[in-house]
Design an enzyme around this catalytic site. Sequence first.
Site, PDB file in Angstrom:
ATOM      1  N   GLY A   1       0.788  -1.214   0.000  1.00 16.92           N
ATOM      2  CA  GLY A   1       0.000   0.000   0.000  1.00 16.92           C
ATOM      3  C   GLY A   1       0.820   1.263   0.000  1.00 16.92           C
ATOM      4  O   GLY A   1       0.541   2.192  -0.762  1.00 16.92           O
TER       5      GLY A   1
ATOM      6  N   ASP B   1      10.401  -7.420  -0.863  1.00 16.10           N
ATOM      7  CA  ASP B   1       9.067  -7.951  -0.544  1.00 16.10           C
ATOM      8  C   ASP B   1       9.083  -9.440  -0.893  1.00 16.10           C
ATOM      9  O   ASP B   1       9.610  -9.814  -1.937  1.00 16.10           O
ATOM     10  CB  ASP B   1       7.980  -7.227  -1.342  1.00 16.10           C
ATOM     11  CG  ASP B   1       6.596  -7.391  -0.729  1.00 16.10           C
ATOM     12  OD1 ASP B   1       6.173  -8.548  -0.530  1.00 16.10           O
ATOM     13  OD2 ASP B   1       5.938  -6.372  -0.460  1.00 16.10           O
TER      14      ASP B   1
ATOM     15  N   SER C   1      -7.075  -9.234  -2.992  1.00 15.51           N
ATOM     16  CA  SER C   1      -7.415  -8.285  -1.933  1.00 15.51           C
ATOM     17  C   SER C   1      -6.443  -7.122  -1.857  1.00 15.51           C
ATOM     18  O   SER C   1      -6.736  -6.102  -1.219  1.00 15.51           O
ATOM     19  CB  SER C   1      -7.455  -9.004  -0.577  1.00 15.51           C
ATOM     20  OG  SER C   1      -6.161  -9.456  -0.213  1.00 15.51           O
ATOM     21  N   ASN C   2      -5.268  -7.266  -2.512  1.00 10.84           N
ATOM     22  CA  ASN C   2      -4.301  -6.167  -2.536  1.00 10.84           C
ATOM     23  C   ASN C   2      -4.733  -5.031  -3.452  1.00 10.84           C
ATOM     24  O   ASN C   2      -4.328  -3.876  -3.259  1.00 10.84           O
ATOM     25  CB  ASN C   2      -2.935  -6.655  -3.034  1.00 10.84           C
ATOM     26  CG  ASN C   2      -2.328  -7.775  -2.219  1.00 10.84           C
ATOM     27  OD1 ASN C   2      -1.639  -8.622  -2.761  1.00 10.84           O
ATOM     28  ND2 ASN C   2      -2.573  -7.794  -0.910  1.00 10.84           N
ATOM     29  N   LEU C   3      -5.523  -5.334  -4.468  1.00  8.81           N
ATOM     30  CA  LEU C   3      -5.739  -4.400  -5.568  1.00  8.81           C
ATOM     31  C   LEU C   3      -6.567  -3.181  -5.182  1.00  8.81           C
ATOM     32  O   LEU C   3      -6.613  -2.205  -5.938  1.00  8.81           O
ATOM     33  CB  LEU C   3      -6.382  -5.130  -6.750  1.00  8.81           C
ATOM     34  CG  LEU C   3      -5.608  -6.347  -7.269  1.00  8.81           C
ATOM     35  CD1 LEU C   3      -6.301  -6.933  -8.495  1.00  8.81           C
ATOM     36  CD2 LEU C   3      -4.158  -5.999  -7.590  1.00  8.81           C
TER      37      LEU C   3
ATOM     38  N   ARG D   1      -5.771  -1.103  -3.041  1.00  9.39           N
ATOM     39  CA  ARG D   1      -4.878  -0.015  -2.642  1.00  9.39           C
ATOM     40  C   ARG D   1      -3.462  -0.155  -3.185  1.00  9.39           C
ATOM     41  O   ARG D   1      -2.736   0.831  -3.250  1.00  9.39           O
ATOM     42  CB  ARG D   1      -4.816   0.062  -1.110  1.00  9.39           C
ATOM     43  CG  ARG D   1      -4.213  -1.169  -0.461  1.00  9.39           C
ATOM     44  CD  ARG D   1      -4.689  -1.388   0.973  1.00  9.39           C
ATOM     45  NE  ARG D   1      -4.194  -2.665   1.507  1.00  9.39           N
ATOM     46  CZ  ARG D   1      -4.742  -3.833   1.236  1.00  9.39           C
ATOM     47  NH1 ARG D   1      -5.786  -3.918   0.435  1.00  9.39           N
ATOM     48  NH2 ARG D   1      -4.245  -4.946   1.751  1.00  9.39           N
TER      49      ARG D   1
ATOM     50  N   LYS E   1       5.410 -10.074  -5.973  1.00  6.90           N
ATOM     51  CA  LYS E   1       5.201  -8.625  -5.964  1.00  6.90           C
ATOM     52  C   LYS E   1       6.396  -7.847  -6.504  1.00  6.90           C
ATOM     53  O   LYS E   1       6.233  -6.828  -7.192  1.00  6.90           O
ATOM     54  CB  LYS E   1       4.880  -8.147  -4.543  1.00  6.90           C
ATOM     55  CG  LYS E   1       3.449  -8.412  -4.115  1.00  6.90           C
ATOM     56  CD  LYS E   1       3.162  -7.767  -2.761  1.00  6.90           C
ATOM     57  CE  LYS E   1       1.729  -8.004  -2.340  1.00  6.90           C
ATOM     58  NZ  LYS E   1       1.435  -7.440  -1.008  1.00  6.90           N
TER      59      LYS E   1
ATOM     60  N   ASN F   1       5.161  -5.086   9.848  1.00  8.20           N
ATOM     61  CA  ASN F   1       5.360  -5.777  11.122  1.00  8.20           C
ATOM     62  C   ASN F   1       6.475  -5.098  11.910  1.00  8.20           C
ATOM     63  O   ASN F   1       7.366  -4.454  11.355  1.00  8.20           O
ATOM     64  CB  ASN F   1       5.689  -7.257  10.893  1.00  8.20           C
ATOM     65  CG  ASN F   1       6.991  -7.437  10.132  1.00  8.20           C
ATOM     66  OD1 ASN F   1       8.067  -7.440  10.727  1.00  8.20           O
ATOM     67  ND2 ASN F   1       6.904  -7.581   8.814  1.00  8.20           N
TER      68      ASN F   1
ATOM     69  N   CYS G   1      -4.590  -4.416   9.051  1.00  9.40           N
ATOM     70  CA  CYS G   1      -5.678  -3.960   8.185  1.00  9.40           C
ATOM     71  C   CYS G   1      -6.625  -5.095   7.819  1.00  9.40           C
ATOM     72  O   CYS G   1      -7.788  -4.852   7.513  1.00  9.40           O
ATOM     73  CB  CYS G   1      -5.106  -3.313   6.929  1.00  9.40           C
ATOM     74  SG  CYS G   1      -4.389  -1.688   7.237  1.00  9.40           S
TER      75      CYS G   1
END
Length: 389
Positions: free
Chosen positions: A158, A179, A186-188, A190, A203, A248, A305
């Site tokens: 994000g 990364d 579900s990433n898309l 943001r 990624k 994290n 989140c």
Amino acid sequence: MSSFRELLATTRSRITEVDPAAASVAVTAGAVLLDVREPDEIEQGAVPGSVHVVRGNLEAQVESRLPDKSQTVVVMCAGGTRSAFAAVTLQELGYTDVVSLDGGFNRWKDEGRPWEIPALLSSDQRNRYSRHLLLPEVGEEGQQRLLGSRVLLLGAGGLGSPAALYLAAAGVGTVGIIDMDSVDESNLQRQILHNRDRLGQRKVESARTTLTALNPDVDIITFDTRLEAGNVEEILDGFDVVIDGADNFVSRYLLNDASVKLGIPVVHGSIFRFEGQVTVFDPRRGPTYRDFLPQPPPPELAPSCSEAGVLGVLPGIIGSLQALEAIKILLKIGDPLIGRLLAFDALELTFREYKLVADPANEVTWANRDRIEIVELDDVCSPALDSAR
């Protein structure tokens, strides 16, 4: 009506002219050598360390390039004519110690003094970065600095997505991305580096594809790995700035300790639901993450989140601010958020600023860098304010 020759004679009577030997002595003593030639002349050679402001832009740009009007300024053109007129202009603008180089760059070069063929932007680069070149605070010198800079992004999610896009668009020459995840649907909502065609793709590779298509000038270095005590120093080494988009606390404390040890500024960002925050942890000039958060909060006070949600546009705002802070640091302009925490509330659309100070109990400092040991923080497992997921 005066002729040009008469006007030049009058102008020279109002200024002091020096030969290259005296100019060299002045520059060695701290004077600024201001080159007012045109870009095509600079392409043929320039004095190392000189400041370039085209004569036609002098009145509009010089005060932002040379803010100290008491500093000695040696003005140079090709032969000494334009520099004479420029010296008068500087005096009228309030510069108190201005001289013109008699004979200009041609005489300087003929006497065998140091000069070089500078690295210049290509015609395509001039077109791409034209809006940067119009900014006196950036200009060609600043754009060259960006092209030679290296920024590492911790996370391609994000916060990393907008930050990476704007850094690449700005022409930051090397962008590193660490990364170890794959693109999920579900990433898309943001994470704008990625798209549906890349679901399941790593990624870092998705990010490389997007950024290379945006700006082929940029070298994308990928680290498809978890940040660990054993690799963090090696990964960070050689980068000028790190943008923290971690999700994290383990990664953030590792990043802090390594960045303090190496003296690398970190642009920190985090988001939660409708709120975000940005600050700059520069171990040489201000407080660091351990001063800000000596111990991680308990898990119930820092849900991810995936548990609490996040407004999709929020990381775009915070990540863009992180890119802005990184560019300011690279260009050495403005006032970075060192010792200041900027908090954003999307629902109220307000920004609040809080002062950060060093914790006297914190021993992980630049002054103690030789004693810092990078260790895995296995006992720190609670999730941070979500920024990558």
